[in-house]
Design a protein around this motif. Structure first.
Motif, PDB file in Angstrom:
ATOM      1  N   GLU A 238       0.862  -1.184   0.000  1.00  6.47           N
ATOM      2  CA  GLU A 238       0.000   0.000   0.000  1.00  6.47           C
ATOM      3  C   GLU A 238       0.895   1.229   0.000  1.00  6.47           C
ATOM      4  O   GLU A 238       1.791   1.340   0.833  1.00  6.47           O
ATOM      5  CB  GLU A 238      -0.891   0.063   1.242  1.00  6.47           C
ATOM      6  N   ALA A 239       0.655   2.147  -0.929  1.00  6.24           N
ATOM      7  CA  ALA A 239       1.336   3.441  -0.920  1.00  6.24           C
ATOM      8  C   ALA A 239       0.432   4.424  -0.201  1.00  6.24           C
ATOM      9  O   ALA A 239      -0.723   4.611  -0.596  1.00  6.24           O
ATOM     10  CB  ALA A 239       1.618   3.902  -2.342  1.00  6.24           C
ATOM     11  N   ARG A 240       0.951   5.067   0.835  1.00  4.88           N
ATOM     12  CA  ARG A 240       0.104   5.891   1.694  1.00  4.88           C
ATOM     13  C   ARG A 240       0.418   7.368   1.635  1.00  4.88           C
ATOM     14  O   ARG A 240      -0.386   8.189   2.074  1.00  4.88           O
ATOM     15  CB  ARG A 240       0.229   5.397   3.143  1.00  4.88           C
ATOM     16  N   ALA A 241       1.584   7.743   1.161  1.00 12.16           N
ATOM     17  CA  ALA A 241       1.957   9.157   1.118  1.00 12.16           C
ATOM     18  C   ALA A 241       2.979   9.362   0.013  1.00 12.16           C
ATOM     19  O   ALA A 241       3.769   8.467  -0.301  1.00 12.16           O
ATOM     20  CB  ALA A 241       2.531   9.609   2.455  1.00 12.16           C
ATOM     21  N   ILE A 242       2.965  10.570  -0.578  1.00 10.10           N
ATOM     22  CA  ILE A 242       3.938  10.932  -1.601  1.00 10.10           C
ATOM     23  C   ILE A 242       4.341  12.385  -1.391  1.00 10.10           C
ATOM     24  O   ILE A 242       3.490  13.241  -1.124  1.00 10.10           O
ATOM     25  CB  ILE A 242       3.388  10.701  -3.030  1.00 10.10           C
ATOM     26  N   ASN A 243       5.635  12.664  -1.471  1.00  9.96           N
ATOM     27  CA  ASN A 243       6.079  14.044  -1.297  1.00  9.96           C
ATOM     28  C   ASN A 243       6.279  14.717  -2.642  1.00  9.96           C
ATOM     29  O   ASN A 243       6.054  14.126  -3.706  1.00  9.96           O
ATOM     30  CB  ASN A 243       7.342  14.107  -0.424  1.00  9.96           C
ATOM     31  N   ASN A 244       6.696  15.978  -2.624  1.00  9.33           N
ATOM     32  CA  ASN A 244       6.822  16.735  -3.862  1.00  9.33           C
ATOM     33  C   ASN A 244       8.057  16.354  -4.673  1.00  9.33           C
ATOM     34  O   ASN A 244       8.205  16.789  -5.819  1.00  9.33           O
ATOM     35  CB  ASN A 244       6.814  18.231  -3.570  1.00  9.33           C
ATOM     36  N   ALA A 245       8.939  15.530  -4.094  1.00 10.30           N
ATOM     37  CA  ALA A 245      10.068  14.985  -4.850  1.00 10.30           C
ATOM     38  C   ALA A 245       9.703  13.656  -5.507  1.00 10.30           C
ATOM     39  O   ALA A 245      10.534  13.067  -6.208  1.00 10.30           O
ATOM     40  CB  ALA A 245      11.268  14.796  -3.931  1.00 10.30           C
ATOM     41  N   GLY A 246       8.493  13.185  -5.273  1.00 10.48           N
ATOM     42  CA  GLY A 246       8.046  11.927  -5.857  1.00 10.48           C
ATOM     43  C   GLY A 246       8.390  10.705  -5.030  1.00 10.48           C
ATOM     44  O   GLY A 246       8.130   9.574  -5.465  1.00 10.48           O
ATOM     45  N   GLN A 247       8.954  10.889  -3.836  1.00 10.40           N
ATOM     46  CA  GLN A 247       9.233   9.754  -2.957  1.00 10.40           C
ATOM     47  C   GLN A 247       7.932   9.301  -2.301  1.00 10.40           C
ATOM     48  O   GLN A 247       7.083  10.118  -1.919  1.00 10.40           O
ATOM     49  CB  GLN A 247      10.242  10.146  -1.879  1.00 10.40           C
TER      50      GLN A 247
ATOM     51  N   ASN B 147       7.989  -5.848  12.164  1.00  9.84           N
ATOM     52  CA  ASN B 147       6.623  -5.433  11.855  1.00  9.84           C
ATOM     53  C   ASN B 147       6.587  -3.924  11.965  1.00  9.84           C
ATOM     54  O   ASN B 147       6.803  -3.371  13.049  1.00  9.84           O
ATOM     55  CB  ASN B 147       5.616  -6.048  12.827  1.00  9.84           C
ATOM     56  N   SER B 148       6.321  -3.248  10.854  1.00  5.12           N
ATOM     57  CA  SER B 148       6.328  -1.781  10.869  1.00  5.12           C
ATOM     58  C   SER B 148       5.423  -1.271   9.767  1.00  5.12           C
ATOM     59  O   SER B 148       5.126  -1.982   8.803  1.00  5.12           O
ATOM     60  CB  SER B 148       7.749  -1.238  10.683  1.00  5.12           C
ATOM     61  N   GLN B 149       4.982  -0.026   9.927  1.00  5.57           N
ATOM     62  CA  GLN B 149       4.135   0.607   8.920  1.00  5.57           C
ATOM     63  C   GLN B 149       4.521   2.065   8.796  1.00  5.57           C
ATOM     64  O   GLN B 149       4.816   2.727   9.793  1.00  5.57           O
ATOM     65  CB  GLN B 149       2.653   0.491   9.296  1.00  5.57           C
ATOM     66  N   ALA B 150       4.528   2.567   7.568  1.00  5.50           N
ATOM     67  CA  ALA B 150       4.802   3.981   7.309  1.00  5.50           C
ATOM     68  C   ALA B 150       3.502   4.669   6.908  1.00  5.50           C
ATOM     69  O   ALA B 150       2.730   4.128   6.114  1.00  5.50           O
ATOM     70  CB  ALA B 150       5.838   4.126   6.199  1.00  5.50           C
ATOM     71  N   TYR B 151       3.293   5.876   7.459  1.00  2.00           N
ATOM     72  CA  TYR B 151       2.055   6.601   7.202  1.00  2.00           C
ATOM     73  C   TYR B 151       2.249   7.918   6.461  1.00  2.00           C
ATOM     74  O   TYR B 151       1.317   8.392   5.809  1.00  2.00           O
ATOM     75  CB  TYR B 151       1.327   6.877   8.523  1.00  2.00           C
ATOM     76  N   ASP B 152       3.418   8.542   6.578  1.00  2.00           N
ATOM     77  CA  ASP B 152       3.590   9.848   5.944  1.00  2.00           C
ATOM     78  C   ASP B 152       5.061  10.075   5.631  1.00  2.00           C
ATOM     79  O   ASP B 152       5.950   9.427   6.207  1.00  2.00           O
ATOM     80  CB  ASP B 152       3.055  10.955   6.858  1.00  2.00           C
ATOM     81  N   ILE B 153       5.319  11.019   4.720  1.00  2.00           N
ATOM     82  CA  ILE B 153       6.680  11.377   4.324  1.00  2.00           C
ATOM     83  C   ILE B 153       6.698  12.868   4.004  1.00  2.00           C
ATOM     84  O   ILE B 153       5.756  13.401   3.411  1.00  2.00           O
ATOM     85  CB  ILE B 153       7.146  10.545   3.101  1.00  2.00           C
ATOM     86  N   ASN B 154       7.746  13.575   4.446  1.00  6.37           N
ATOM     87  CA  ASN B 154       7.838  14.997   4.104  1.00  6.37           C
ATOM     88  C   ASN B 154       8.780  15.207   2.921  1.00  6.37           C
ATOM     89  O   ASN B 154       9.327  14.245   2.360  1.00  6.37           O
ATOM     90  CB  ASN B 154       8.232  15.846   5.318  1.00  6.37           C
ATOM     91  N   ASP B 155       8.961  16.445   2.520  1.00 11.85           N
ATOM     92  CA  ASP B 155       9.740  16.722   1.314  1.00 11.85           C
ATOM     93  C   ASP B 155      11.228  16.445   1.482  1.00 11.85           C
ATOM     94  O   ASP B 155      11.964  16.384   0.491  1.00 11.85           O
ATOM     95  CB  ASP B 155       9.516  18.171   0.866  1.00 11.85           C
TER      96      ASP B 155
END
Length: 251
Positions: free
Chosen positions: A45-54, A91-99
């Protein structure tokens, strides 16, 4: 494609989420300029995308089974130029990413507790908790401020009622946002259960709960010009209250 979910969008209009094909496991997916791009990682699941496209999200760790792959764990992941890298943790989950590419989420500790973490590259930093053993980080802005939710007391406390509280991490420790509410709002029964996101102006959104009426509402917590104060708007209530900022730094 049999189904899909869009979860986040950046300023360029790139959209991320997940999709399934023929009823199998989901795939982290990027929609860009009309193209559908399935990202590496089974059960993702992709949950967040920053303005650099990461892109940040999760992918499934699977084992072969008689009826196909069986998910045994999820791991936090980041996709850079479509290349998948794990961020660590059994066991881990990522929810957000900044620029800046800093990712926030949750990770199981060696004791089996859920901890809020930030990943700078592949280095995970435990943000601490609100006295309880379980917490998760849901949002991060470009100033590095992080918001989330956690238990306010230990599960080993006989008096614990497993109450959740919204938090802000601005380094080096996390702050219970409910503890900063004014007396009028607290007397009315309101507590802030979860902070789900924070923008670059320091505005925080999340969910509030009323212990007297059992009502739940969305809230917006915003910096105001006066020194050492914030203002809170409980969406749907039309209630605005001042809260002391105390140790919190707001950009």
């Amino acid at each position: 494609m049999s189904s899909s979910t869009a979860r986040a969008i950046n300023d360029a209009g790139d959209i991320v989420g997940d999709s399934t094909f023929g009823g199998g496991l989901s795939n982290a997916t990027l929609w860009r300029n009309g193209a559908v791009i399935v990202l590496p990682g089974i059960g993702g699941e992709a949950r967040a995308i920053n303005n650099a496209g990461q892109i940040a999200g999760i992918y499934a760790v699977t084992e072969a089974g008689s009826n196909g792959p069986t998910v045994v764990a999820y791991q936090a992941a980041r996709w850079d130029n479509y290349v998948l890298s794990t961020l660590g943790g059994p066991n881990s989950q990522a929810y957000d990413i900044n620029d800046a590419g800093v990712v926030v989420g949750e990770m199981f500790s060696s004791e089996g507790y859920i901890r809020p973490v930030r990943w700078d590259g592949t280095v995970a930093t435990d943000l601490g908790t609100l006295a309880g053993e379980f917490a998760a980080a849901f949002g991060i802005n470009n100033a590095g401020q992080i918001v989330g939710t956690g238990l306010k007391a230990s599960i080993f406390d006989p008096a614990s009622t497993f109450e959740q509280r919204a938090f802000l991490w601005d380094g080096p420790s996390i702050i219970d946002l409910t503890s900063l509410l004014d007396s009028e709002t607290l007397t009315a029964g309101w507590v802030l259960e979860s902070a789900n996101d924070i923008n670059d102006q320091g505005w925080i959104v999340g969910s509030a709960y009323n212990t007297l009426t059992d009502a739940r509402r969305g809230f917006v917590l915003a910096p105001v010009p006066e020194p050492e104060t914030w203002a809170m708007l409980l969406a749907g209530l039309g209630l605005i209250g001042a809260i002391a900022r105390r140790r919190v730094t707001v950009v």
